[in-house]
Design an enzyme around this catalytic site. Structure first.
Site, PDB file in Angstrom:
ATOM      1  N   SER A  93      20.526  63.733  20.444  1.00  0.00           N
ATOM      2  CA  SER A  93      20.276  64.057  19.035  1.00  0.00           C
ATOM      3  C   SER A  93      18.811  64.384  18.763  1.00  0.00           C
ATOM      4  O   SER A  93      17.914  63.927  19.467  1.00  0.00           O
ATOM      5  CB  SER A  93      20.660  62.875  18.139  1.00  0.00           C
ATOM      6  OG  SER A  93      21.995  62.522  18.334  1.00  0.00           O
TER       7      SER A  93
HETATM    8  N1  SAH Z   1      23.209  58.678  22.352  1.00  0.00           N
HETATM    9  C1  SAH Z   1      23.078  59.822  23.237  1.00  0.00           C
HETATM   10  C2  SAH Z   1      23.631  61.075  22.618  1.00  0.00           C
HETATM   11  C3  SAH Z   1      24.928  61.304  23.157  1.00  0.00           C
HETATM   12  S1  SAH Z   1      25.898  62.674  22.654  1.00  0.00           S
HETATM   13  C4  SAH Z   1      21.645  60.034  23.664  1.00  0.00           C
HETATM   14  O1  SAH Z   1      20.740  59.381  23.135  1.00  0.00           O
HETATM   15  O2  SAH Z   1      21.429  60.858  24.541  1.00  0.00           O
HETATM   16  C5  SAH Z   1      27.421  61.831  22.502  1.00  0.00           C
HETATM   17  C6  SAH Z   1      27.933  61.157  23.736  1.00  0.00           C
HETATM   18  O3  SAH Z   1      29.170  60.543  23.410  1.00  0.00           O
HETATM   19  C7  SAH Z   1      28.209  62.097  24.886  1.00  0.00           C
HETATM   20  O4  SAH Z   1      27.537  61.657  26.021  1.00  0.00           O
HETATM   21  C8  SAH Z   1      29.723  61.999  25.067  1.00  0.00           C
HETATM   22  O5  SAH Z   1      30.126  62.133  26.410  1.00  0.00           O
HETATM   23  C9  SAH Z   1      30.000  60.616  24.546  1.00  0.00           C
HETATM   24  N2  SAH Z   1      31.389  60.364  24.132  1.00  0.00           N
HETATM   25  C10 SAH Z   1      32.270  61.200  23.544  1.00  0.00           C
HETATM   26  N3  SAH Z   1      33.445  60.584  23.313  1.00  0.00           N
HETATM   27  C11 SAH Z   1      33.298  59.313  23.762  1.00  0.00           C
HETATM   28  C12 SAH Z   1      34.166  58.178  23.809  1.00  0.00           C
HETATM   29  N4  SAH Z   1      35.416  58.224  23.354  1.00  0.00           N
HETATM   30  N5  SAH Z   1      33.677  57.037  24.342  1.00  0.00           N
HETATM   31  C13 SAH Z   1      32.398  56.959  24.831  1.00  0.00           C
HETATM   32  N6  SAH Z   1      31.556  58.009  24.814  1.00  0.00           N
HETATM   33  C14 SAH Z   1      31.993  59.166  24.280  1.00  0.00           C
END
Ligand code: SAH
Length: 244
Positions: A93
């Protein structure tokens, strides 16, 4: 004579290696200093100039080396005012959104926080600067493993990783003081509501369909009662797994 020339060449090579190492080290230090400057202006221009006022959040954003969480070729853009790609079609993000969500959690230090969507591990590191323990769940094994290695290399000892569907939270360590969700489900997963403290537990989560507008929501449980507030419109990657 020949032996003397040989040892002269040897000494020259040793010197050359020595100077090259010093030069490379200095270059790396210069580069890190530039990243630190960029990080400082990110905090002032993108966070303080907006509405981020929590000093613990500002300090954490000033400390965590965001450029380490992205690929070499986009490191130079790491402190810009937008999200960045981290592989598997996922994104880290925008700095402001990371800071805003962290601020909304109203952390005092000493809490246990669950994050859904580890991704690069950046948000987890920001949390780990403030709270006691961070638990983080990621659905893609590749992202979780990569992030876990980096986090360990950076020296964090209070972040715990799980590979799985974050729709179900992480029951084992519940209840949490707070939960932060960084991917968007269509609705608030009921298990997450169950895994926060009954009095004072909170969740910050983007909610909305893939093609629909999403709203960043803050959910609070006060003496068992659930109160929810819409904060701003956002655009997150969808939560995959059970919720779709
Ligand atoms: N917090 C992260 C941003 C991640 S983007 C950072 O600081 O980099 C959102 C993330 O959620 C992605 O890595 C995606 O793979 C994960 N995601 C999507 N659906 C999910 C689920 N059901 N359970 C766990 N992770 C999930």
């Amino acid at each position: 004579m020949f032996a003397m020339r040989k040892s002269l060449v040897f000494i020259l090579i040793v010197f050359l290696i020595f100077f090259l190492t010093i030069f490379a080290q200095e270059q790396e230090e210069d580069r890190e200093a530039i990243f630190a400057q960029k990080r400082q202006s990110m905090v002032v221009n993108q966070l303080q100039n907006r509405d981020i006022i929590d000093s613990k959040v500002l300090q954490a954003m000033l400390t965590v080396p965001r450029h380490q969480f992205v690929d070499e070729r986009i490191k130079e853009s790491a402190y810009n005012d937008y999200p960045l790609a981290i592989g598997e079609g996922q994104t880290i993000s925008q700095p402001y959104i990371v800071a805003l969500m962290t601020q909304l959690l109203e952390l005092k230090g000493g809490e246990r926080v669950l994050e859904i969507g580890t991704g690069s591990g950046y948000q987890a590191a920001v949390l780990a600067e403030i709270v006691e323990e961070v638990y983080t769940v990621e659905i893609y094994e590749s992202l979780s493993k990569k992030s876990e290695k980096l986090i360990k290399d950076l020296g964090y000892r209070n972040i715990h990783f799980k590979i799985g569907d974050g729709y179900y939270g992480w029951e084992e360590y519940a209840p949490y003081d707070a939960i932060i969700v960084t991917c968007a489900p269509d609705y608030i997963p009921p298990q997450l509501l169950q895994q926060i403290r009954d009095d004072g537990g909170r969740i910050v989560i983007p909610v909305g369909g893939i093609w629909m507008a999403q709203t960043l929501m803050k959910i609070e449980k006060i003496r068992g009662e659930v109160k929810s507030t819409g904060i701003i419109g956002v655009r997150f990657v969808p939560m995959i797994g059970h919720s779709r």
